[in-house]
Design a protein around this motif. Structure first.
Motif, mmCIF file in Angstrom:
data_model
loop_
_atom_site.group_PDB
_atom_site.id
_atom_site.type_symbol
_atom_site.label_atom_id
_atom_site.label_comp_id
_atom_site.label_asym_id
_atom_site.label_seq_id
_atom_site.Cartn_x
_atom_site.Cartn_y
_atom_site.Cartn_z
ATOM 1 N N ASP A 24 0.565 -1.387 0.267
ATOM 2 C CA ASP A 24 0.303 -0.041 0.213
ATOM 3 C C ASP A 24 0.661 1.318 0.134
ATOM 4 O OD1 ASP A 24 -1.763 2.310 1.780
ATOM 5 O OD2 ASP A 24 -2.908 1.338 -0.074
ATOM 6 N N LEU A 25 1.804 0.889 0.603
ATOM 7 C CA LEU A 25 3.205 1.905 0.838
ATOM 8 C C LEU A 25 2.728 1.835 -0.689
ATOM 9 C CD1 LEU A 25 5.539 1.624 3.453
ATOM 10 C CD2 LEU A 25 3.332 3.508 3.378
ATOM 11 N N ALA A 26 3.445 1.261 -1.575
ATOM 12 C CA ALA A 26 4.449 1.777 -2.357
ATOM 13 C C ALA A 26 3.289 1.892 -3.583
ATOM 14 C CB ALA A 26 5.043 0.441 -3.404
ATOM 15 N N SER A 27 2.668 1.543 -3.389
ATOM 16 C CA SER A 27 1.061 2.026 -4.650
ATOM 17 C C SER A 27 -0.476 1.573 -3.950
ATOM 18 C CB SER A 27 1.115 0.907 -5.478
ATOM 19 O OG SER A 27 -0.018 0.808 -6.268
ATOM 20 N N PRO A 28 -0.592 3.017 -3.423
ATOM 21 C CA PRO A 28 -1.575 3.570 -2.416
ATOM 22 C C PRO A 28 -3.022 3.023 -3.284
ATOM 23 C CG PRO A 28 -0.261 5.333 -2.625
ATOM 24 C CD PRO A 28 0.306 4.447 -3.816
ATOM 25 N N LYS A 29 -4.154 2.524 -2.578
ATOM 26 C CA LYS A 29 -5.072 2.205 -2.910
ATOM 27 C C LYS A 29 -6.107 2.893 -2.419
ATOM 28 C CE LYS A 29 -3.860 -2.836 -3.383
ATOM 29 N NZ LYS A 29 -2.909 -2.900 -2.585
ATOM 30 N N THR A 30 -6.911 2.514 -3.173
ATOM 31 C CA THR A 30 -8.300 3.938 -3.040
ATOM 32 C C THR A 30 -9.351 3.369 -2.687
ATOM 33 O OG1 THR A 30 -9.114 3.563 -5.305
ATOM 34 C CG2 THR A 30 -7.679 5.830 -4.458
ATOM 35 N N GLY A 31 -9.380 1.856 -2.397
ATOM 36 C CA GLY A 31 -10.494 0.910 -2.102
ATOM 37 C C GLY A 31 -10.167 -0.701 -2.544
ATOM 38 N N LEU A 32 -11.383 -1.164 -1.714
ATOM 39 C CA LEU A 32 -11.153 -2.486 -1.732
ATOM 40 C C LEU A 32 -11.180 -3.625 -3.669
ATOM 41 C CD1 LEU A 32 -12.738 -3.462 1.654
ATOM 42 C CD2 LEU A 32 -11.028 -2.981 1.613
ATOM 43 N N ASN A 33 -10.288 -4.927 -2.406
ATOM 44 C CA ASN A 33 -11.102 -5.273 -4.322
ATOM 45 C C ASN A 33 -11.853 -6.589 -3.719
ATOM 46 O OD1 ASN A 33 -10.053 -7.146 -6.328
ATOM 47 N ND2 ASN A 33 -9.357 -8.247 -6.060
ATOM 48 N N VAL A 34 -13.102 -5.849 -3.979
ATOM 49 C CA VAL A 34 -14.259 -6.674 -3.852
ATOM 50 C C VAL A 34 -14.645 -7.236 -5.164
ATOM 51 C CG1 VAL A 34 -16.834 -6.664 -2.985
ATOM 52 C CG2 VAL A 34 -14.558 -5.350 -1.745
ATOM 53 N N VAL A 35 -15.090 -7.922 -6.103
ATOM 54 C CA VAL A 35 -15.478 -8.295 -7.469
ATOM 55 C C VAL A 35 -16.774 -8.945 -7.045
ATOM 56 C CG1 VAL A 35 -13.130 -8.846 -7.408
ATOM 57 C CG2 VAL A 35 -14.261 -10.821 -6.912
ATOM 58 N N GLN A 36 -17.520 -8.916 -8.952
ATOM 59 C CA GLN A 36 -18.775 -10.015 -8.296
ATOM 60 C C GLN A 36 -18.490 -11.296 -9.482
ATOM 61 O OE1 GLN A 36 -20.946 -6.989 -7.822
ATOM 62 N NE2 GLN A 36 -22.956 -8.765 -8.023
ATOM 63 N N THR A 37 -19.406 -11.649 -8.648
ATOM 64 C CA THR A 37 -18.944 -12.940 -8.638
ATOM 65 C C THR A 37 -20.201 -13.611 -10.244
ATOM 66 O OG1 THR A 37 -20.047 -14.091 -7.771
ATOM 67 C CG2 THR A 37 -17.921 -14.308 -6.722
ATOM 68 N N ALA A 38 -19.894 -14.243 -10.737
ATOM 69 C CA ALA A 38 -21.026 -15.128 -11.442
ATOM 70 C C ALA A 38 -22.532 -15.449 -10.757
ATOM 71 C CB ALA A 38 -20.822 -16.262 -12.555
ATOM 72 N N CYS A 39 -22.892 -15.728 -10.310
ATOM 73 C CA CYS A 39 -23.903 -16.044 -9.131
ATOM 74 C C CYS A 39 -24.649 -14.675 -8.969
ATOM 75 C CB CYS A 39 -23.721 -17.010 -7.877
ATOM 76 S SG CYS A 39 -22.266 -16.521 -6.314
ATOM 77 N N ASN A 40 -23.534 -13.555 -8.884
ATOM 78 C CA ASN A 40 -24.278 -12.056 -8.560
ATOM 79 C C ASN A 40 -23.886 -11.750 -6.621
ATOM 80 O OD1 ASN A 40 -24.949 -9.922 -9.680
ATOM 81 N ND2 ASN A 40 -27.560 -9.476 -9.143
ATOM 82 N N ALA A 41 -22.987 -12.071 -6.470
ATOM 83 C CA ALA A 41 -22.015 -12.192 -5.334
ATOM 84 C C ALA A 41 -21.456 -11.508 -4.811
ATOM 85 C CB ALA A 41 -21.960 -13.224 -4.570
ATOM 86 N N ARG A 42 -20.860 -10.675 -4.034
ATOM 87 C CA ARG A 42 -19.666 -9.903 -4.134
ATOM 88 C C ARG A 42 -19.058 -10.643 -3.477
ATOM 89 N NH1 ARG A 42 -20.508 -5.515 -0.999
ATOM 90 N NH2 ARG A 42 -22.433 -5.840 -1.002
ATOM 91 N N THR A 43 -17.499 -10.912 -3.949
ATOM 92 C CA THR A 43 -17.114 -11.279 -3.167
ATOM 93 C C THR A 43 -16.152 -10.484 -1.798
ATOM 94 O OG1 THR A 43 -16.836 -13.637 -4.556
ATOM 95 C CG2 THR A 43 -15.034 -13.333 -3.159
ATOM 96 N N LEU A 44 -15.174 -10.460 -1.794
ATOM 97 C CA LEU A 44 -14.118 -10.002 -1.053
ATOM 98 C C LEU A 44 -12.781 -11.346 -1.569
ATOM 99 C CD1 LEU A 44 -13.347 -8.263 1.500
ATOM 100 C CD2 LEU A 44 -12.739 -9.584 3.407
ATOM 101 N N ASP A 45 -12.198 -10.528 -1.903
ATOM 102 C CA ASP A 45 -11.317 -11.277 -2.960
ATOM 103 C C ASP A 45 -9.958 -10.783 -2.188
ATOM 104 O OD1 ASP A 45 -8.956 -10.435 -5.935
ATOM 105 O OD2 ASP A 45 -9.723 -12.802 -5.248
ATOM 106 N N ALA A 46 -9.803 -9.606 -1.662
ATOM 107 C CA ALA A 46 -8.839 -9.050 -0.717
ATOM 108 C C ALA A 46 -9.014 -8.163 0.329
ATOM 109 C CB ALA A 46 -7.690 -8.681 -1.942
ATOM 110 N N ILE A 47 -8.324 -8.382 1.111
ATOM 111 C CA ILE A 47 -8.230 -8.001 2.997
ATOM 112 C C ILE A 47 -7.645 -6.656 2.822
ATOM 113 C CG2 ILE A 47 -8.490 -8.440 5.577
ATOM 114 C CD1 ILE A 47 -10.260 -10.166 3.537
ATOM 115 N N PRO A 48 -8.195 -5.163 3.272
ATOM 116 C CA PRO A 48 -7.305 -4.108 3.604
ATOM 117 C C PRO A 48 -6.991 -4.126 4.935
ATOM 118 C CG PRO A 48 -9.339 -3.962 3.766
ATOM 119 C CD PRO A 48 -9.825 -4.962 3.471
ATOM 120 N N LEU A 49 -5.898 -3.553 5.038
ATOM 121 C CA LEU A 49 -4.934 -3.649 6.167
ATOM 122 C C LEU A 49 -5.563 -2.124 6.662
ATOM 123 C CD1 LEU A 49 -2.727 -4.372 8.600
ATOM 124 C CD2 LEU A 49 -1.283 -2.428 6.992
#
Length: 227
Positions: A24-49
């Motif tokens: 995050d220090l090297a490449s700051p993020k503005t949000g979480l990696n929450v993705v949409q799956t085929a079953c229409n459920a959002r998936t928590l793909d990466a955990i923020p610090l």
């Protein structure tokens, strides 16, 4: 680069948090990696610090009325949040404990040994009287049948009558909304961090600002069930 948590080992979890921090220090993020799956459920793909990014997990626009619970495919593990439409319907004593009146998420839970469908049916439909279901009943001033916990090995899990259970479900349908995320790894850790961040008033564990008023009402219910 996306990092996915794939271990339940606490040491590896802490190491991964450090990696995420350095990344995050090297490449700051503005949000979480929450993705949409085929079953229409959002998936928590990466955990923020950083906790300030956690507000992006449960956004207002993703919440749905609890009346529509059965219209969602929830046959997977994950996390869920329950928010109240209008905090004025809460007991006065409970509202006084909420420092941020704009914080309408009142409970965050997990489903890791059973599906979100089964878990939410326990907590919001009274299939089994879960912690949240019992808490709402206590806040509504309902009481379990007298003596219903006598002789039970667990003297905390009081239950309400069928008629009172219907009242609780009706109140929830009228006043609550829900959101959910599909997740499979380290659900315990994510739930803990979310509770610490949002401080939902009805969460009794991992919550630095859990409700004293709720604890009092739950104790009253237990005492009635043990009479």
């Amino acid at each position: 680069m996306h990092l996915t948590i794939a271990t339940r080992d606490l040491g590896n979890w802490l190491n991964l948090k450090m990696v995420l921090y350095l990344e995050d220090l090297a490449s700051p993020k503005t949000g979480l990696n929450v993705v949409q799956t085929a079953c229409n459920a959002r998936t928590l793909d990466a955990i923020p610090l950083k906790l300030h990014t956690m507000g992006e997990i449960f956004k207002d626009e993703n919440f749905k009325s609890l009346k529509n619970l059965e219209n969602n495919n929830l046959d997977f593990f994950g996390l869920y949040a329950l928010k109240i439409k209008d905090s004025t319907v809460l007991p006065k004593q409970l509202k006084e404990e909420i420092e941020n009146q704009d914080l309408t998420i009142i409970y965050i839970g997990k489903a890791e040994r059973k599906s979100l469908k089964n878990r939410l049916e326990e907590e919001c439909r009274g299939k089994r009287h879960g912690t949240f279901f019992r808490g709402i009943g206590a806040l509504l001033g309902l009481k379990p049948p007298k003596g219903s916990l006598i002789g039970k090995s667990n003297t905390n899990n009081y239950k309400f009558s069928q008629s009172d259970s219907i009242k609780i479900v009706e109140w929830m349908n009228e006043n609550l909304m829900f959101d959910y995320l599909k997740a499979e790894n380290n659900i315990d850790f994510v739930e803990r961090d979310l509770i610490k961040h949002f401080q939902p008033i009805l969460n009794t564990t991992h919550n630095p600002k859990k409700s004293k008023y709720l604890a009092m009402r739950r104790k009253e219910c237990r005492n009635v069930a043990l009479q």
